[in-house]
Design a protein around this motif. Structure first.
Motif, PDB file in Angstrom:
ATOM      1  N   VAL A   1     -29.366 -21.547 -59.154  1.00 27.74           N
ATOM      2  CA  VAL A   1     -28.642 -22.790 -59.417  1.00 27.74           C
ATOM      3  C   VAL A   1     -29.282 -23.943 -58.641  1.00 27.74           C
ATOM      4  O   VAL A   1     -29.473 -25.036 -59.175  1.00 27.74           O
ATOM      5  CB  VAL A   1     -27.141 -22.642 -59.069  1.00 27.74           C
TER       6      VAL A   1
ATOM      7  N   CYS B   1     -29.694 -21.609 -64.706  1.00 26.45           N
ATOM      8  CA  CYS B   1     -28.365 -21.001 -64.912  1.00 26.45           C
ATOM      9  C   CYS B   1     -27.244 -22.028 -64.990  1.00 26.45           C
ATOM     10  O   CYS B   1     -26.126 -21.779 -64.528  1.00 26.45           O
ATOM     11  CB  CYS B   1     -28.061 -19.993 -63.806  1.00 26.45           C
ATOM     12  N   ARG B   2     -27.491 -23.157 -65.608  1.00 26.33           N
ATOM     13  CA  ARG B   2     -26.473 -24.221 -65.656  1.00 26.33           C
ATOM     14  C   ARG B   2     -25.205 -23.782 -66.386  1.00 26.33           C
ATOM     15  O   ARG B   2     -24.100 -24.053 -65.927  1.00 26.33           O
ATOM     16  CB  ARG B   2     -27.060 -25.470 -66.292  1.00 26.33           C
ATOM     17  N   GLN B   3     -25.365 -23.107 -67.514  1.00 24.64           N
ATOM     18  CA  GLN B   3     -24.185 -22.680 -68.268  1.00 24.64           C
ATOM     19  C   GLN B   3     -23.381 -21.653 -67.479  1.00 24.64           C
ATOM     20  O   GLN B   3     -22.152 -21.749 -67.392  1.00 24.64           O
ATOM     21  CB  GLN B   3     -24.581 -22.107 -69.619  1.00 24.64           C
TER      22      GLN B   3
ATOM     23  N   ALA C   1     -23.343 -21.336 -64.258  1.00 27.13           N
ATOM     24  CA  ALA C   1     -22.747 -22.053 -63.126  1.00 27.13           C
ATOM     25  C   ALA C   1     -21.468 -22.765 -63.552  1.00 27.13           C
ATOM     26  O   ALA C   1     -20.472 -22.769 -62.807  1.00 27.13           O
ATOM     27  CB  ALA C   1     -23.750 -23.035 -62.533  1.00 27.13           C
ATOM     28  N   ARG C   2     -21.468 -23.349 -64.749  1.00 28.66           N
ATOM     29  CA  ARG C   2     -20.258 -24.015 -65.250  1.00 28.66           C
ATOM     30  C   ARG C   2     -19.134 -22.998 -65.479  1.00 28.66           C
ATOM     31  O   ARG C   2     -17.975 -23.254 -65.163  1.00 28.66           O
ATOM     32  CB  ARG C   2     -20.556 -24.786 -66.538  1.00 28.66           C
TER      33      ARG C   2
ATOM     34  N   LYS D   1     -17.803 -21.933 -62.059  1.00 26.88           N
ATOM     35  CA  LYS D   1     -17.005 -23.005 -61.455  1.00 26.88           C
ATOM     36  C   LYS D   1     -15.644 -23.118 -62.140  1.00 26.88           C
ATOM     37  O   LYS D   1     -14.620 -23.280 -61.471  1.00 26.88           O
ATOM     38  CB  LYS D   1     -17.750 -24.336 -61.526  1.00 26.88           C
TER      39      LYS D   1
ATOM     40  N   GLY E   1     -32.127 -25.345 -60.331  1.00 24.45           N
ATOM     41  CA  GLY E   1     -31.850 -25.987 -61.610  1.00 24.45           C
ATOM     42  C   GLY E   1     -31.692 -25.039 -62.784  1.00 24.45           C
ATOM     43  O   GLY E   1     -31.632 -25.475 -63.924  1.00 24.45           O
TER      44      GLY E   1
END
Length: 169
Positions: A146, A151-153, A155-156, A159, A149
């Motif tokens: 993360v 694994c954005r999806q 990470a969302r 969260k 930059g």
């Protein structure tokens, strides 16, 4: 078994303070490597390869990670393989050096972990759920990705799962 986002979110609930997460970047690798080193003795040759409790535990962890998520499982299997190589090198050292490095690394790793949890003001996740011991290494790899930059999806999703509703914050 919970999904990868659920496992990471449950672990993340115990790790909200950035200082605690930072201590885990040192503590968890130290604990994993030193534990693997301690479990690398004894080793028995099987088909020309050393079989040790460390190899058996790494294989079980790899299967667990692969069952959670194929991509993370493959990455964690690769990392576990590197840990086993380093641990075998440590286990080949003379007894005194091996014990000093392995026990010292284990104790130092837990000191880092406990300092982080003092800052966090929360007990370690594994106290409530023993699977936290297996999720910890995966969590720091996830956190590193993360930070880079990736694994954005995911990470969302994590969260959203571990953020309490507005009235409970």
């Amino acid at each position: 078994m919970n999904t990868l986002p659920q496992q990471l979110a449950a672990y993340a609930a115990y790790h909200r303070d950035w200082r605690n997460i930072a201590t885990h970047f040192v503590g968890i690798p130290a604990i994993v490597l030193s534990s693997a080193s301690l479990l690398s003795r004894p080793a028995w040759p099987v088909a020309g390869l050393p079989l040790s409790p460390a190899v058996l535990l790494a294989a079980l962890l790899a299967l667990y990670y692969l069952r959670l998520d194929r991509r993370f499982g493959l990455l964690m299997t690769l990392l576990l393989g590197l840990v086993l190589l380093a641990a075998a090198g440590m286990a080949a050292l003379p007894d005194g050096e091996w014990l000093w490095l392995s026990v010292g690394g284990f104790v130092l790793g837990w000191v880092f972990q406990l300092v982080g949890h003092v800052w966090e003001g929360r007990k370690p996740a594994f106290v409530d759920d023993i699977s936290g011991l297996a999720i910890g290494p995966l969590f720091i790899v996830f956190e590193l990705l993360v930070l880079l930059g990736a694994c954005r999806q995911l990470a969302r999703q994590v969260k959203a799962l571990h953020t309490p509703p507005a009235g409970q914050r």
